[in-house]
Design a protein around this motif. Structure first.
Motif, short mmCIF file in Angstrom:
data_model
loop_
_atom_site.label_atom_id
_atom_site.label_comp_id
_atom_site.label_asym_id
_atom_site.label_seq_id
_atom_site.Cartn_x
_atom_site.Cartn_y
_atom_site.Cartn_z
N MET A 94 6.28 8.50 7.79
CA MET A 94 5.94 7.48 6.63
C MET A 94 4.46 7.53 7.28
SD MET A 94 6.47 3.40 6.87
CE MET A 94 8.10 3.32 6.84
N THR A 95 3.30 7.55 5.86
CA THR A 95 1.88 7.39 6.01
C THR A 95 2.04 6.34 5.63
OG1 THR A 95 1.97 9.96 5.49
CG2 THR A 95 0.48 8.36 5.07
N VAL A 96 0.92 5.28 6.39
CA VAL A 96 0.63 4.40 5.80
C VAL A 96 -0.39 4.18 5.02
CG1 VAL A 96 -0.84 1.86 6.81
CG2 VAL A 96 0.84 2.77 8.66
N LEU A 97 -0.78 3.70 3.89
CA LEU A 97 -1.57 3.70 3.14
C LEU A 97 -2.65 2.84 3.24
CD1 LEU A 97 0.14 5.08 0.28
CD2 LEU A 97 -1.45 6.61 1.94
N ARG A 98 -3.44 2.60 3.87
CA ARG A 98 -4.51 2.13 4.15
C ARG A 98 -5.55 1.76 3.37
NH1 ARG A 98 -4.77 -0.04 9.85
NH2 ARG A 98 -2.76 -1.53 9.30
N ASN A 99 -6.21 1.48 2.26
CA ASN A 99 -7.27 1.23 1.55
C ASN A 99 -7.25 2.68 1.69
OD1 ASN A 99 -7.92 -1.12 1.52
ND2 ASN A 99 -9.75 -0.45 3.14
N ALA A 100 -5.94 3.69 1.04
CA ALA A 100 -6.00 5.19 1.10
C ALA A 100 -4.58 5.56 -0.42
CB ALA A 100 -5.91 6.23 2.15
N GLY A 101 -4.93 6.12 -0.70
CA GLY A 101 -3.73 7.15 -2.23
C GLY A 101 -2.59 8.91 -1.93
N ARG A 102 -2.15 8.67 -2.19
CA ARG A 102 -1.75 10.54 -1.97
C ARG A 102 -0.74 10.57 -3.29
NH1 ARG A 102 -4.30 9.82 2.16
NH2 ARG A 102 -3.40 9.95 4.23
N ALA A 103 -0.61 11.76 -3.04
CA ALA A 103 -0.31 12.11 -4.57
C ALA A 103 1.24 12.38 -3.69
CB ALA A 103 -0.88 13.61 -4.96
N VAL A 104 2.51 12.18 -4.60
CA VAL A 104 3.53 12.11 -4.49
C VAL A 104 4.82 13.38 -5.08
CG1 VAL A 104 3.64 9.86 -3.10
CG2 VAL A 104 4.69 10.11 -5.61
N ARG A 105 3.71 13.79 -5.90
CA ARG A 105 4.44 14.35 -7.31
C ARG A 105 3.13 15.51 -8.16
NH1 ARG A 105 8.41 10.27 -10.55
NH2 ARG A 105 6.70 10.93 -11.52
N ALA A 106 3.38 16.02 -8.74
CA ALA A 106 2.39 16.58 -8.95
C ALA A 106 1.40 15.77 -10.07
CB ALA A 106 2.67 17.76 -9.50
N ASP A 107 2.39 14.31 -10.74
CA ASP A 107 2.12 13.75 -11.36
C ASP A 107 2.00 12.52 -11.11
OD1 ASP A 107 4.58 13.26 -11.41
OD2 ASP A 107 5.04 12.52 -13.33
N LEU A 108 1.56 11.67 -9.80
CA LEU A 108 1.97 10.31 -10.04
C LEU A 108 1.18 10.26 -8.55
CD1 LEU A 108 3.17 7.66 -10.13
CD2 LEU A 108 5.05 8.28 -8.54
N TRP A 109 0.44 9.26 -8.41
CA TRP A 109 -0.84 9.21 -6.85
C TRP A 109 -0.35 7.24 -7.06
CZ3 TRP A 109 -4.24 12.03 -4.32
CH2 TRP A 109 -5.21 10.92 -3.11
N VAL A 110 0.30 7.42 -5.34
CA VAL A 110 0.51 5.97 -4.89
C VAL A 110 -0.05 6.03 -3.99
CG1 VAL A 110 1.98 4.93 -3.39
CG2 VAL A 110 3.10 6.53 -5.13
N SER A 111 -0.93 4.31 -3.87
CA SER A 111 -2.54 4.23 -2.78
C SER A 111 -1.69 2.46 -2.72
CB SER A 111 -3.49 4.58 -3.91
OG SER A 111 -3.82 3.26 -4.82
N GLY A 112 -2.67 2.28 -1.15
CA GLY A 112 -1.60 0.83 -0.82
C GLY A 112 -3.67 0.44 -0.20
N VAL A 113 -3.94 -0.47 -0.07
CA VAL A 113 -5.09 -1.78 0.07
C VAL A 113 -4.66 -2.25 1.50
CG1 VAL A 113 -6.23 -1.35 -2.13
CG2 VAL A 113 -4.74 -3.51 -1.29
N ASP A 114 -5.59 -2.90 2.38
CA ASP A 114 -5.78 -3.14 3.56
C ASP A 114 -5.29 -4.37 3.21
OD1 ASP A 114 -5.60 -3.59 6.75
OD2 ASP A 114 -8.54 -3.49 5.85
N ASP A 115 -4.91 -5.99 3.79
CA ASP A 115 -4.19 -7.16 4.12
C ASP A 115 -5.49 -7.37 3.13
OD1 ASP A 115 -2.91 -8.99 4.37
OD2 ASP A 115 -4.45 -9.94 5.75
#
Length: 133
Positions: free
Chosen positions: A1-22
Motif C-alpha cells: 500500500m502506498t500512502v498518498l499524502r499530498n501526492a498522486g499516482r497513475a493507477v491506470r494509463a487513463d486514471l490518476w489517484v491522489s490524496g491530501v494530508d489531513d
C-alpha cells in the motif's frame, strides 16, 4: 500500500489517484497531488470534505468521509451537528466543490463521539468509474 499524502499516482494509463494530508492537523496541498496527472482522469481523496471549496482546477472527482452524515439526523431538520465548518453542506452524498468539481461524502461505517446513529444508516459506497465517451 502506498500512502498518498499530498501526492498522486497513475493507477491506470487513463486514471490518476491522489490524496491530501489531513485538513485539520496537516498541510493539505491539492495542487501538488495533481503534478504528473497530465491528461488522465483525476480522483482526489481527502478524509475531510472541508477541502472541497479550495480545490484547484483539474480534479475530476473528490471522495471524502469524516462527517458520518452527521451521524444523528432528525426528521425535517437533518443533522443538528456536522463536524464541518460548512454545516450540512458537505454532510453526506453527492456535493459540488470548487470549479464545479463533483464530490461524494460517504457516511462510512464508523462513529465519532457517541456510539449512536439515527436516520443515518452506515454505508459502504460503491462507485463505478467508466471512461467518458
Amino acid at each position: 500500500m502506498t500512502v498518498l499524502r499530498n501526492a498522486g499516482r497513475a493507477v491506470r494509463a487513463d486514471l490518476w489517484v491522489s490524496g491530501v494530508d489531513d485538513f485539520w492537523n496537516g498541510q493539505p496541498d491539492a495542487a501538488a497531488t495533481l503534478a504528473g496527472a497530465g491528461t488522465r482522469a483525476t480522483l482526489l481523496v481527502s478524509h475531510n470534505p472541508d477541502l472541497l471549496p479550495e480545490l484547484p482546477p483539474g480534479v475530476g472527482l473528490a471522495l471524502s468521509g469524516h462527517t458520518h452524515g452527521g451521524q444523528v439526523r432528525l426528521p425535517l431538520v437533518g443533522a443538528p451537528v456536522v463536524p464541518s465548518r460548512y454545516g450540512q453542506r458537505y454532510a453526506m452524498g453527492w456535493v459540488t466543490g470548487a470549479h464545479g468539481t463533483p464530490g461524494y461524502v460517504s457516511r462510512g461505517l464508523g462513529l465519532s463521539g457517541l456510539p449512536l446513529r439515527n436516520l443515518c444508516e452506515p454505508e459502504i459506497a460503491l462507485l463505478r468509474l467508466v471512461p467518458a465517451s
